[in-house]
Design an enzyme around this catalytic site. Sequence first.
Site, PDB file in Angstrom:
ATOM      1  N   SER A 146      10.476 -32.343 117.954  1.00 14.22           N
ATOM      2  CA  SER A 146      10.486 -31.089 117.182  1.00 14.22           C
ATOM      3  C   SER A 146      11.922 -30.642 116.989  1.00 14.22           C
ATOM      4  O   SER A 146      12.791 -30.961 117.819  1.00 14.22           O
ATOM      5  CB  SER A 146       9.727 -30.001 117.947  1.00 14.22           C
ATOM      6  OG  SER A 146       9.905 -28.746 117.320  1.00 14.22           O
ATOM      7  N   TYR A 159       8.157 -24.452 125.273  1.00 13.35           N
ATOM      8  CA  TYR A 159       7.958 -25.456 124.223  1.00 13.35           C
ATOM      9  C   TYR A 159       9.295 -26.153 123.909  1.00 13.35           C
ATOM     10  O   TYR A 159       9.366 -27.385 123.816  1.00 13.35           O
ATOM     11  CB  TYR A 159       7.378 -24.795 122.969  1.00 13.35           C
ATOM     12  CG  TYR A 159       7.094 -25.750 121.831  1.00 13.35           C
ATOM     13  CD1 TYR A 159       5.968 -26.567 121.844  1.00 13.35           C
ATOM     14  CD2 TYR A 159       7.951 -25.850 120.739  1.00 13.35           C
ATOM     15  CE1 TYR A 159       5.700 -27.451 120.805  1.00 13.35           C
ATOM     16  CE2 TYR A 159       7.698 -26.718 119.688  1.00 13.35           C
ATOM     17  CZ  TYR A 159       6.571 -27.520 119.725  1.00 13.35           C
ATOM     18  OH  TYR A 159       6.308 -28.391 118.690  1.00 13.35           O
ATOM     19  N   LYS A 163      10.243 -30.176 124.439  1.00 12.29           N
ATOM     20  CA  LYS A 163      10.669 -31.097 123.377  1.00 12.29           C
ATOM     21  C   LYS A 163      12.092 -31.621 123.623  1.00 12.29           C
ATOM     22  O   LYS A 163      12.412 -32.749 123.238  1.00 12.29           O
ATOM     23  CB  LYS A 163      10.563 -30.399 122.010  1.00 12.29           C
ATOM     24  CG  LYS A 163       9.118 -30.101 121.578  1.00 12.29           C
ATOM     25  CD  LYS A 163       8.297 -31.381 121.389  1.00 12.29           C
ATOM     26  CE  LYS A 163       6.908 -31.098 120.836  1.00 12.29           C
ATOM     27  NZ  LYS A 163       6.109 -32.304 120.598  1.00 12.29           N
TER      28      LYS A 163
HETATM   29  N1  LIG Z   1       3.179 -28.041 113.140  1.00 15.36           N
HETATM   30  C1  LIG Z   1       4.481 -27.951 113.261  1.00 15.36           C
HETATM   31  O1  LIG Z   1       5.151 -27.156 112.564  1.00 15.36           O
HETATM   32  C2  LIG Z   1       5.222 -28.825 114.227  1.00 15.36           C
HETATM   33  C3  LIG Z   1       6.629 -28.741 114.233  1.00 15.36           C
HETATM   34  C4  LIG Z   1       7.342 -29.547 115.120  1.00 15.36           C
HETATM   35  C5  LIG Z   1       6.679 -30.404 115.969  1.00 15.36           C
HETATM   36  N2  LIG Z   1       5.320 -30.456 115.951  1.00 15.36           N
HETATM   37  C6  LIG Z   1       4.680 -31.374 116.887  1.00 15.36           C
HETATM   38  O2  LIG Z   1       3.812 -32.249 116.184  1.00 15.36           O
HETATM   39  C7  LIG Z   1       2.715 -32.617 117.018  1.00 15.36           C
HETATM   40  C8  LIG Z   1       1.391 -32.349 116.289  1.00 15.36           C
HETATM   41  O3  LIG Z   1       1.364 -30.977 115.947  1.00 15.36           O
HETATM   42  P1  LIG Z   1       0.243 -30.332 115.011  1.00 15.36           P
HETATM   43  O4  LIG Z   1       0.914 -29.220 114.291  1.00 15.36           O
HETATM   44  O5  LIG Z   1      -0.464 -31.381 114.245  1.00 15.36           O
HETATM   45  O6  LIG Z   1      -0.701 -29.704 116.138  1.00 15.36           O
HETATM   46  P2  LIG Z   1      -2.244 -29.273 116.091  1.00 15.36           P
HETATM   47  O7  LIG Z   1      -2.684 -29.088 114.690  1.00 15.36           O
HETATM   48  O8  LIG Z   1      -2.343 -28.130 117.034  1.00 15.36           O
HETATM   49  O9  LIG Z   1      -2.985 -30.562 116.706  1.00 15.36           O
HETATM   50  C9  LIG Z   1      -2.714 -30.918 118.021  1.00 15.36           C
HETATM   51  C10 LIG Z   1      -3.375 -32.240 118.333  1.00 15.36           C
HETATM   52  O10 LIG Z   1      -3.047 -32.578 119.696  1.00 15.36           O
HETATM   53  C11 LIG Z   1      -4.257 -32.746 120.423  1.00 15.36           C
HETATM   54  N3  LIG Z   1      -4.056 -32.292 121.798  1.00 15.36           N
HETATM   55  C12 LIG Z   1      -3.694 -31.065 122.232  1.00 15.36           C
HETATM   56  N4  LIG Z   1      -3.650 -31.033 123.571  1.00 15.36           N
HETATM   57  C13 LIG Z   1      -3.976 -32.275 123.986  1.00 15.36           C
HETATM   58  C14 LIG Z   1      -4.120 -32.859 125.254  1.00 15.36           C
HETATM   59  N5  LIG Z   1      -3.905 -32.164 126.377  1.00 15.36           N
HETATM   60  N6  LIG Z   1      -4.509 -34.141 125.339  1.00 15.36           N
HETATM   61  C15 LIG Z   1      -4.745 -34.867 124.215  1.00 15.36           C
HETATM   62  N7  LIG Z   1      -4.631 -34.371 122.974  1.00 15.36           N
HETATM   63  C16 LIG Z   1      -4.250 -33.085 122.867  1.00 15.36           C
HETATM   64  C17 LIG Z   1      -5.283 -31.903 119.697  1.00 15.36           C
HETATM   65  O11 LIG Z   1      -6.582 -32.354 120.030  1.00 15.36           O
HETATM   66  P3  LIG Z   1      -7.906 -31.421 119.832  1.00 15.36           P
HETATM   67  O12 LIG Z   1      -8.251 -31.456 118.383  1.00 15.36           O
HETATM   68  O13 LIG Z   1      -8.904 -32.095 120.694  1.00 15.36           O
HETATM   69  O14 LIG Z   1      -7.529 -30.052 120.318  1.00 15.36           O
HETATM   70  C18 LIG Z   1      -4.886 -32.174 118.247  1.00 15.36           C
HETATM   71  O15 LIG Z   1      -5.363 -33.427 117.853  1.00 15.36           O
HETATM   72  C19 LIG Z   1       2.877 -31.824 118.314  1.00 15.36           C
HETATM   73  O16 LIG Z   1       3.508 -32.622 119.283  1.00 15.36           O
HETATM   74  C20 LIG Z   1       3.797 -30.694 117.912  1.00 15.36           C
HETATM   75  O17 LIG Z   1       4.526 -30.192 119.001  1.00 15.36           O
HETATM   76  C21 LIG Z   1       4.580 -29.695 115.096  1.00 15.36           C
END
Ligand SMILES: NC(=O)c1ccc[n+]([C@@H]2O[C@H](COP(=O)([O-])OP(=O)(O)OC[C@H]3O[C@@H](n4cnc5c(N)ncnc54)[C@H](OP(=O)(O)O)[C@@H]3O)[C@@H](O)[C@H]2O)c1
Length: 255
Positions: A146, A159, A163
Amino acid sequence: MSKTAIVTGGSRGIGLAIAKKLGSMGFQVVIFATKPFSACKEMAEILDGEGISWHYVQGCLDQSDDRVRLIEETVRIFGRIDVLVNNAGVAPLSRFDLLDMTEESFDRVVGINTKGTLFLSQLAANQMLIQTLEGRKRGTIINIGSCSAEVSSVNRGEYCISKAGLSMVTSLFADRLAADGILVHEVRPGVIHTDMTEGVQEKYDRLIQNGSFPIPRWGTPEDVAEAVAAFSLDQFLYATGNYIDIDGGFHIRRL
Ligand SMILES: NC(=O)c1ccc[n+]([C@@H]2O[C@H](COP(=O)([O-])OP(=O)(O)OC[C@H]3O[C@@H](n4cnc5c(N)ncnc54)[C@H](OP(=O)(O)O)[C@@H]3O)[C@@H](O)[C@H]2O)c1
């Protein structure tokens, strides 16, 4: 032989876009997430609609037994692991000022994002090392980091720390595995439209409108998936331990 990719957190958001992209490129995809399979109907429809060969493993990244089961099931069903995409991650359940951050929240966020990812990578790497070489590298590990690895947000410090730690996980695994032909990369999203950013949509809308992002729009899960796809192929063979910002140019220091 078809190659196999594990995508943690592939049930929705960025992970689902990655699973779809890799699957459409011919990878067999194993998805790991917490919710029961019965709650993954939309995901299943999307993957089936693309004709992708996939398997779902329910589990929690911070549980050692679940990590072991993920690796074992992947090898039992598809025979090998070529790509591990460490995408699963969580934000704090509530945003608190750094001076009020709780140990419980710190342990949860770092336990999943950093510790869980590290020990899953360890298992996957050990599996990759005993496999026959297919193609021009033995395996690929891609960590979804991130911009928060470097950008301070004092109301979700745990968080940012998780990261920043993950970034060292990238460096360590890249260093340790380079001579074995396993390459490790990190993709750092900026603000991407997913469930994770649902609660802060107005804040980021405003930042985008005010010009904080040189490319003035939200990122999409597909923007991130494109970078992961590129690293998953047999290319960039003289690069490891690096990261790419998928953040609309947010990382550029401007005057
Ligand atoms: N969105 C952003 O702006 C952003 C920016 C920078 C980095 N990121 C990073 O990108 C990645 C994906 O983010 P996203 O926005 O797609 O998040 P999201 O929509 O909240 O989805 C999170 C995913 O992770 C799974 N998950 C959560 N806790 C878990 C655990 N303990 N064990 C196994 N799986 C787990 C969830 O499964 P369930 O469906 O079962 O809950 C879901 O599939 C993350 O690492 C996040 O930190 C996101």
